[in-house]
Motif scaffolding. Structure first.
Motif, mmCIF file in Angstrom:
data_model
loop_
_atom_site.group_PDB
_atom_site.id
_atom_site.type_symbol
_atom_site.label_atom_id
_atom_site.label_comp_id
_atom_site.label_asym_id
_atom_site.label_seq_id
_atom_site.Cartn_x
_atom_site.Cartn_y
_atom_site.Cartn_z
ATOM 1 N N GLY A 1 0.773 -1.227 0.000
ATOM 2 C CA GLY A 1 0.000 0.000 0.000
ATOM 3 C C GLY A 1 0.807 1.281 0.000
ATOM 4 N N LYS A 2 2.141 1.209 -0.023
ATOM 5 C CA LYS A 2 2.965 2.417 -0.044
ATOM 6 C C LYS A 2 2.939 3.039 -1.433
ATOM 7 C CE LYS A 2 7.636 4.222 0.787
ATOM 8 N NZ LYS A 2 9.025 3.926 1.241
ATOM 9 N N LYS A 3 2.820 4.366 -1.488
ATOM 10 C CA LYS A 3 2.786 5.087 -2.749
ATOM 11 C C LYS A 3 4.158 5.671 -3.099
ATOM 12 C CE LYS A 3 -2.076 6.520 -2.710
ATOM 13 N NZ LYS A 3 -2.996 7.686 -2.805
ATOM 14 N N TYR A 4 4.493 5.624 -4.375
ATOM 15 C CA TYR A 4 5.746 6.181 -4.883
ATOM 16 C C TYR A 4 5.430 7.169 -5.995
ATOM 17 C CZ TYR A 4 8.153 2.330 -2.499
ATOM 18 O OH TYR A 4 8.632 1.451 -1.559
ATOM 19 N N LEU A 5 5.917 8.391 -5.863
ATOM 20 C CA LEU A 5 5.794 9.380 -6.918
ATOM 21 C C LEU A 5 6.680 8.946 -8.087
ATOM 22 C CD1 LEU A 5 4.760 12.120 -7.950
ATOM 23 C CD2 LEU A 5 6.607 13.213 -6.662
ATOM 24 N N ASP A 6 6.097 8.817 -9.257
ATOM 25 C CA ASP A 6 6.787 8.154 -10.367
ATOM 26 C C ASP A 6 7.310 9.153 -11.395
ATOM 27 O OD1 ASP A 6 7.742 6.409 -12.229
ATOM 28 O OD2 ASP A 6 5.788 5.702 -12.905
ATOM 29 N N PHE A 7 8.631 9.327 -11.438
ATOM 30 C CA PHE A 7 9.279 10.143 -12.459
ATOM 31 C C PHE A 7 10.084 9.262 -13.429
ATOM 32 C CE2 PHE A 7 7.560 13.690 -10.558
ATOM 33 C CZ PHE A 7 7.994 14.874 -11.131
ATOM 34 N N VAL A 8 9.707 7.974 -13.485
ATOM 35 C CA VAL A 8 10.261 7.038 -14.464
ATOM 36 C C VAL A 8 9.228 6.743 -15.544
ATOM 37 C CG1 VAL A 8 11.234 4.730 -14.836
ATOM 38 C CG2 VAL A 8 11.852 6.027 -12.794
ATOM 39 N N GLY A 9 7.984 6.604 -15.120
ATOM 40 C CA GLY A 9 6.892 6.399 -16.073
ATOM 41 C C GLY A 9 7.042 5.163 -16.918
ATOM 42 N N GLY A 10 7.541 4.068 -16.301
ATOM 43 C CA GLY A 10 7.756 2.851 -17.087
ATOM 44 C C GLY A 10 8.859 3.025 -18.110
ATOM 45 N N ILE A 11 9.775 3.935 -17.834
ATOM 46 C CA ILE A 11 10.806 4.442 -18.755
ATOM 47 C C ILE A 11 10.140 5.062 -19.978
ATOM 48 C CG2 ILE A 11 13.019 4.063 -19.878
ATOM 49 C CD1 ILE A 11 13.483 1.638 -18.216
ATOM 50 N N ALA A 12 9.443 6.165 -19.707
ATOM 51 C CA ALA A 12 8.795 6.981 -20.746
ATOM 52 C C ALA A 12 7.670 6.247 -21.473
ATOM 53 C CB ALA A 12 9.834 7.495 -21.753
ATOM 54 N N VAL A 13 7.039 5.303 -20.793
ATOM 55 C CA VAL A 13 5.943 4.527 -21.388
ATOM 56 C C VAL A 13 4.576 5.040 -20.946
ATOM 57 C CG1 VAL A 13 4.816 2.254 -21.433
ATOM 58 C CG2 VAL A 13 7.298 2.431 -21.717
ATOM 59 N N ASN A 14 4.384 5.185 -19.634
ATOM 60 C CA ASN A 14 3.062 5.498 -19.084
ATOM 61 C C ASN A 14 2.790 7.001 -19.163
ATOM 62 O OD1 ASN A 14 2.572 2.745 -18.329
ATOM 63 N ND2 ASN A 14 4.052 3.055 -16.693
ATOM 64 N N ALA A 15 2.608 7.481 -20.371
ATOM 65 C CA ALA A 15 2.487 8.917 -20.618
ATOM 66 C C ALA A 15 1.254 9.516 -19.962
ATOM 67 C CB ALA A 15 2.452 9.185 -22.121
ATOM 68 N N LEU A 16 0.228 8.712 -19.763
ATOM 69 C CA LEU A 16 -1.018 9.204 -19.175
ATOM 70 C C LEU A 16 -1.122 8.846 -17.704
ATOM 71 C CD1 LEU A 16 -3.416 8.300 -22.132
ATOM 72 C CD2 LEU A 16 -2.259 10.466 -21.687
ATOM 73 N N GLY A 17 -0.032 8.441 -17.116
ATOM 74 C CA GLY A 17 -0.041 8.054 -15.712
ATOM 75 C C GLY A 17 -0.769 6.745 -15.512
ATOM 76 N N TYR A 18 -1.429 6.619 -14.373
ATOM 77 C CA TYR A 18 -2.061 5.353 -13.994
ATOM 78 C C TYR A 18 -3.546 5.552 -13.748
ATOM 79 C CZ TYR A 18 2.823 4.273 -13.569
ATOM 80 O OH TYR A 18 4.157 4.135 -13.852
ATOM 81 N N HIS A 19 -4.327 4.576 -14.217
ATOM 82 C CA HIS A 19 -5.778 4.574 -14.041
ATOM 83 C C HIS A 19 -6.411 5.738 -14.789
ATOM 84 C CE1 HIS A 19 -9.247 3.491 -11.066
ATOM 85 N NE2 HIS A 19 -9.359 2.885 -12.222
ATOM 86 N N ASP A 20 -5.871 6.060 -15.961
ATOM 87 C CA ASP A 20 -6.407 7.146 -16.767
ATOM 88 C C ASP A 20 -7.781 6.756 -17.313
ATOM 89 O OD1 ASP A 20 -5.915 9.703 -18.466
ATOM 90 O OD2 ASP A 20 -6.507 8.168 -19.926
ATOM 91 N N ALA A 21 -8.754 7.630 -17.145
ATOM 92 C CA ALA A 21 -10.128 7.307 -17.515
ATOM 93 C C ALA A 21 -10.279 7.077 -19.017
ATOM 94 C CB ALA A 21 -11.059 8.440 -17.063
ATOM 95 N N GLY A 22 -9.640 7.913 -19.842
ATOM 96 C CA GLY A 22 -9.763 7.771 -21.285
ATOM 97 C C GLY A 22 -9.162 6.476 -21.793
ATOM 98 N N LEU A 23 -7.964 6.167 -21.323
ATOM 99 C CA LEU A 23 -7.303 4.931 -21.749
ATOM 100 C C LEU A 23 -8.078 3.715 -21.251
ATOM 101 C CD1 LEU A 23 -4.871 3.673 -23.196
ATOM 102 C CD2 LEU A 23 -3.624 3.783 -21.030
ATOM 103 N N SER A 24 -8.549 3.763 -20.019
ATOM 104 C CA SER A 24 -9.308 2.636 -19.457
ATOM 105 C C SER A 24 -10.572 2.385 -20.272
ATOM 106 C CB SER A 24 -9.665 2.916 -18.000
ATOM 107 O OG SER A 24 -8.505 2.994 -17.200
#
Length: 398
Positions: A38-61
């Motif tokens: 349950g620990k949260k990590y602020l992500d400045f890796v983004g899957g190595i420039a992959v997750n451009a829309l972050g996580y749980h993006d409504a449009g992508l979902s």
């Protein structure tokens, strides 16, 4: 199951191809990854420039859910599918290119480009088969792509490598001209070197390459696997420079996190491949193409790309200020949009680990660069929080 048990199972059953950080992620929300505890990590890796829309993006979902609901995840490239046709038109229009080949990764996209270049060279008599890439470049892990990669560390123990590749100095046009000969069929270059240390090309260098390729009838290939799909602040980095290639490859953020790659062509590169020359079983599958269509939709919004430019400028400004506070540890800051790096005088891994302990994910690039490639949805408060942690990490090393 505890996270330590999960890590132990990973070590037992996964081959040692990555030096993995001791954490198991189970979810994500916005700019944060969430581990099994349950620990949260602020992500400045983004899957190595992959997750451009972050996580749980409504449009992508929603785009993915629609494909799942219809039940057509894959139907083979023996047939067309509606998502792939829409993605092909949308991506070509966004990129200012004519045609596209879909695959699953950046390495595959570059393999396609290298094969197309060789076939293009075989139109000549005698055939032209040599390809020039750049020192410190990175083009992927498959045999052709790794040979095009201009870093010796990726070649060790994998010889014999394919023949016909040579390496010029990045941002040095004369070194490229010195390698061009009657056997040269293509030049491949990253407009912004990623794994080589976040080094943008100069406008003069890319203009010089374009003129050289036009004079010698050589294909100019841009590898935008990492710097494409909005990361530069434009849909494609070459659009920042205004110097168009014959071929551009992209992947990583192409489908917002679903595996996808693409090779786009224009003009003389459009008609080289014929049926049977190249293929990819899962390339263009409906699920990945739904992700591509959502990314294209978002990148067609000027407000979205303007925000990338604004946040990138803010991030670089704050990195420069931070580097000035720690001159014995930090050097040059460089980048464009939301692909940025800060040169360090210590091992980047020390800073990466210190940031991880404080809840921030960052990565290295090259031998001495701390890399920042957050999701493109990053906000000013996220940047402030991230750099406060980086400052703590740097202070801990003094």
């Amino acid at each position: 199951m505890s996270m330590q048990t999960s890590i132990a199972l990973g070590k037992q059953y996964l081959l040692d191809t990555y030096a993995q950080v001791p954490v198991v992620f189970a979810g994500g929300e916005g700019m944060y990854l969430i581990d099994e505890e349950g620990k949260k990590y602020l992500d400045f890796v983004g899957g190595i420039a992959v997750n451009a829309l972050g996580y749980h993006d409504a449009g992508l979902s929603a785009a993915i859910a629609e494909v799942v609901e219809k039940g057509l995840l894959h139907c083979s490239n023996l047939y067309y599918n509606t998502q792939a046709i829409a993605a092909a038109k949308g991506l070509c229009t966004l990129a200012g290119m004519d045609r596209v080949f879909f695959c699953n990764s950046g390495a595959e996209a570059n393999e396609a480009a290298l094969k197309l270049a060789r076939k293009f060279g075989h139109k000549s008599n005698p055939a032209r088969t040599d390809i020039i890439s750049m020192v410190h470049s990175f083009h992927g892990r498959t045999y052709g792509a790794i040979t095009a990669t201009g870093q010796d560390k990726y070649h060790v123990n994998f010889d014999p490598l394919p023949q016909g590749f040579s390496y010029a100095k990045f941002n040095n046009l004369e070194s490229v001209k010195a390698l061009v000969n009657e056997k040269t069929c293509a030049i491949i270059v990253e407009p912004i070197q990623g794994e080589g240390g976040i080094v943008p090309a100069t406008v003069e260098f890319l203009q010089g390459l374009r003129e050289l390729c036009d004079q010698k009838d050589i294909l100019l290939i841009y590898d935008e696997v990492q710097c494409g799909m909005g990361r530069s602040g434009k849909p494609f980095a070459y659009q920042v420079y205004g110097v168009k290639p014959d071929i551009v490859t992209t992947a990583k953020a192409l489908a917002g996190g679903i595996p996808a790659g693409a090779m786009l062509t224009c003009e003389k590169a459009n008609e080289i491949f014929k049926p049977g020359d190249h293929a990819s079983t899962f390339g263009g599958n409906a699920l990945a193409m739904a992700g591509v269509n959502e990314m294209v939709r978002r990148l067609n919004d000027p407000e979205f790309t303007d925000a990338v430019q604004q946040m990138g400028s803010y991030l670089r400004e704050k990195l420069v200020q931070l580097a000035a506070l720690y001159p014995t540890l930090c050097g040059e800051v460089r980048g464009m949009g939301l692909i940025n790096g800060m040169v360090l005088t210590v091992s980047p891994r020390k800073v990466v680990d210190a940031c991880f302990e404080r809840g921030l994910l960052v990565a290295s690039a090259g031998y001495d660069v701390l890399r920042f490639v957050p999701p493109l949805i990053v906000r000013q408060q996220d940047i402030d929080k991230a750099l406060a942690i980086v400052e703590q990490a740097l202070a801990s090393l003094l």
